[in-house]
Scaffold this active site. Structure first.
Site, mmCIF file in Angstrom:
data_model
loop_
_atom_site.group_PDB
_atom_site.id
_atom_site.type_symbol
_atom_site.label_atom_id
_atom_site.label_comp_id
_atom_site.label_asym_id
_atom_site.label_seq_id
_atom_site.Cartn_x
_atom_site.Cartn_y
_atom_site.Cartn_z
ATOM 1 C CG HIS A 150 -0.428 0.369 2.495
ATOM 2 N ND1 HIS A 150 -0.089 -0.559 3.454
ATOM 3 C CD2 HIS A 150 -0.146 1.576 3.039
ATOM 4 C CE1 HIS A 150 0.371 0.060 4.525
ATOM 5 N NE2 HIS A 150 0.347 1.360 4.300
ATOM 6 C CG ASP A 167 -0.113 -3.850 2.727
ATOM 7 O OD1 ASP A 167 0.269 -3.284 1.683
ATOM 8 O OD2 ASP A 167 -0.204 -3.275 3.835
ATOM 9 C CB SER A 179 2.864 1.842 6.312
ATOM 10 O OG SER A 179 1.640 2.028 6.961
ATOM 11 N N GLY A 180 5.140 -0.501 6.173
ATOM 12 C CA GLY A 180 6.207 -1.081 5.386
ATOM 13 C C GLY A 180 7.434 -1.441 6.174
#
Length: 435
Positions: free
Chosen positions: A236, A290, A385-386
C-alpha cells in the site's frame, strides 16, 4: 500437570484467586472468540482450566466482568528437570539464556526482585513454572526467550528491565556483517508507553530504510533491507491512490518516483553515513496481500550502519507472547522522539485471540500476524507502514512482519497487524532470483 500443562485434562474450574471459569463454548460473560470446533486437540470442554495458547500454565476466561482471564492453581507433578545448558557465569553470548551468574541490578541501576517473590510485582516467571531456567535468588536471567537477560525490579513503578550483563569477548560480530546482527547494540526498549517506545541507539537497526517520494523531503513509509539490492515493504506504500503519491503527482511527476535512504537515524537525513538509492524494479506481492519488493538501482554498501535483516524459515509461526521489535519514523502521538528513529517491543498475539470479538473480530488473515499490548499505548503508527517487525532468535534478528494496518493507533485491544513474512519466503526468493 507436567511442564506448562498443555496436556492437562483435569476438572479444576476455579482460578487461583477463586474466580469461576467461563465455559469455553459460551460468549455470555466474555466474548473471546475461541471456536472449540476448530481446536479439538485442546480439549476445551465445560469450563475446565486449559492451556490452548502456549501460556506458562493452564488458565480460563472468568465469569467476573472485571477479570478477563486468570491462571489456575493446578498441582504440578513431581519432576526432576535437569539444567542441560552449559552455564555462563561471568559474561553472556547470544540472548543470555545460558547466563547463570549473580548480577542482580538492571541497566538503570534498579535492584532485581526475587523470582520467588510476588512483591511488588505479581508474575508467573517462577522457578516452579520455569524449571531448569536457573531462576535463583534475584539474579538476572532470560527464561522465556527475551532479547537478553532481565528481571522484575523492586521499584513498584518499573515492572521489569534488561540487565547490563557483560558480553563475552570474541563473539561473532558483524565486521563481515552477516544478517540480523547489528554492529551497534539496540536498546531493545520495553514496557514503554514509535507511539510509545524510545529513541533508538543510532544505527542499531541497520536494515531500516526510509522510503520517500522524489522531490519530497519527508519520510512516508518504512522498509527493510533483506539483500544488498532489495528492500521489502508494504504494497500500500506504493499504491498510486495513497495520499503521498497523489501529492507527488501534483508536484509534476507522471508517476511517483521513489527515493530510498539507508544508513540514517534522523528523519532529516543529514548523516554522512546516508546512502541514497533510486529503484529499478517494483514487484507487488500476490493479489490481496500487502507486501512488495523494490530493487535498488545499485547495491547498497554494507557496513556497520547498513546491513541486512534475516528472512525467517518458510511458514514459521512466531509463538504467542514472543516479544518482538518494531521501528520507524512514524507519528508519535505526543510521546516524544519525533524526527528520530524510534523502537518499541511488542508481544505477538496468536491469530485466534486477535480475531476474537473483543480484539479485531475476524479481520486478520492467515498470512498476517498481530502484535501489540492488550492495554494499548505502544504500537506502530502512520508513517511506520512497510517497516520491520523483527524477533530475536538464535543470536540474530529475523524479519517476521511487515507493518501493514491497524484500527486506530496504540488503542487498547487493537493490536497492529503485520504481513507474516514466513508465508512469502518462496515468493521473495523466486522474485529476487528471476530479477
Amino acid at each position: 500437570m507436567h511442564s506448562k500443562g498443555e496436556d492437562y485434562r483435569g476438572k479444576i474450574s476455579i482460578t487461583e484467586s477463586g474466580h469461576i471459569c467461563q465455559r469455553w463454548d459460551s460468549q455470555t460473560a466474555r466474548q473471546f472468540g475461541y471456536d472449540i470446533s476448530l481446536l479439538p486437540q485442546k480439549n476445551l470442554e465445560e469450563n475446565y482450566c486449559r492451556n490452548p495458547s502456549e501460556s506458562p500454565r493452564p488458565w480460563c476466561f472468568t465469569t467476573d466482568p472485571n477479570k478477563y482471564f486468570e491462571f489456575c492453581s493446578i498441582p504440578r507433578c513431581i519432576e526432576d528437570v535437569p539444567d542441560t545448558i552449559v552455564p555462563e557465569h561471568t559474561c553472556v553470548t547470544g540472548d543470555g539464556s545460558s547466563y547463570r551468574g549473580t548480577i542482580s541490578v538492571t541497566n538503570s541501576g534498579r535492584t532485581c526482585q526475587s523470582w520467588t517473590s510476588q512483591t511488588p510485582h505479581m508474575h508467573d516467571r517462577t522457578p516452579w513454572n520455569y524449571q531448569s531456567k536457573g531462576l535463583v535468588e534475584n539474579y538476572c536471567r532470560n527464561p522465556d526467550g527475551e532479547g537478553m537477560s532481565w528481571c522484575y525490579t523492586t521499584d513498584p513503578g518499573t515492572r521489569w528491565e534488561y540487565c547490563n550483563v557483560p558480553r563475552c569477548e570474541n563473539q561473532p560480530r558483524p565486521d563481515d556483517l552477516t544478517c540480523g546482527q547489528p554492529a551497534i547494540e539496540p536498546k531493545r526498549c520495553s514496557g514503554q508507553r514509535i507511539v510509545g517506545g524510545c529513541i533508538s541507539n543510532p544505527h542499531s537497526w541497520p536494515w531500516q530504510i526510509s522510503l520517500r517520494i522524489s522531490g519530497m523531503k519527508t519520510h512516508v513509509c518504512g522498509g527493510t533491507l533483506i539483500h544488498e539490492q532489495w528492500v521489502l515493504t508494504a504494497a500500500h506504500c506504493l499504491d498510486e491512490s495513497e495520499s503521498h503519491n497523489i501529492f507527488a503527482i501534483q508536484l509534476g511527476f507522471t508517476l511517483p518516483i521513489y527515493t530510498i535512504f539507508l544508513g540514517i537515524h534522523t528523519e532529516s537525513a543529514n548523516e554522512l553515513s546516508k546512502q541514497e538509492r533510486g529503484f529499478s524494479k517494483k514487484i507487488m506481492g500476490p493479489s490481496g496481500t500487502d507486501i512488495a519488493l523494490l530493487k535498488l538501482d545499485r547495491p547498497a554498501e554494507l557496513n556497520d550502519k547498513v546491513s541486512l535483516a534475516c528472512l525467517p524459515e518458510k511458514d514459521y509461526m512466531v509463538p504467542h507472547g514472543t516479544e518482538c521489535f518494531t521501528t520507524g519514523w512514524g507519528k508519535t502521538k505526543g510521546t516524544g522522539g519525533q524526527g528520530y528513529l524510534k523502537e518499541t517491543s511488542i508481544p505477538v498475539i496468536e491469530n485466534k485471540i486477535c480475531n476474537s470479538a473483543s480484539f479485531l473480530n475476524g479481520l486478520v488473515k492467515d498470512h498476517e500476524i498481530c502484535a501489540g499490548r492488550r492495554e494499548g499505548g505502544t504500537d506502530s503508527c502512520q508513517g511506520d507502514s512497510g517497516g520491520p517487525l523483527v524477533c530475536y532468535a538464535q543470536n540474530k534478528f529475523v524479519l517476521q512482519g511487515v507493518t501493514s494496518w491497524g484500527q486506530g493507533c496504540a488503542d487498547a485491544m487493537k493490536p497492529g497487524v503485520y504481513v507474516r513474512v514466513s508465508k512469502f519466503v518462496d515468493w521473495i526468493k523466486k522474485s529476487i532470483g528471476e530479477n
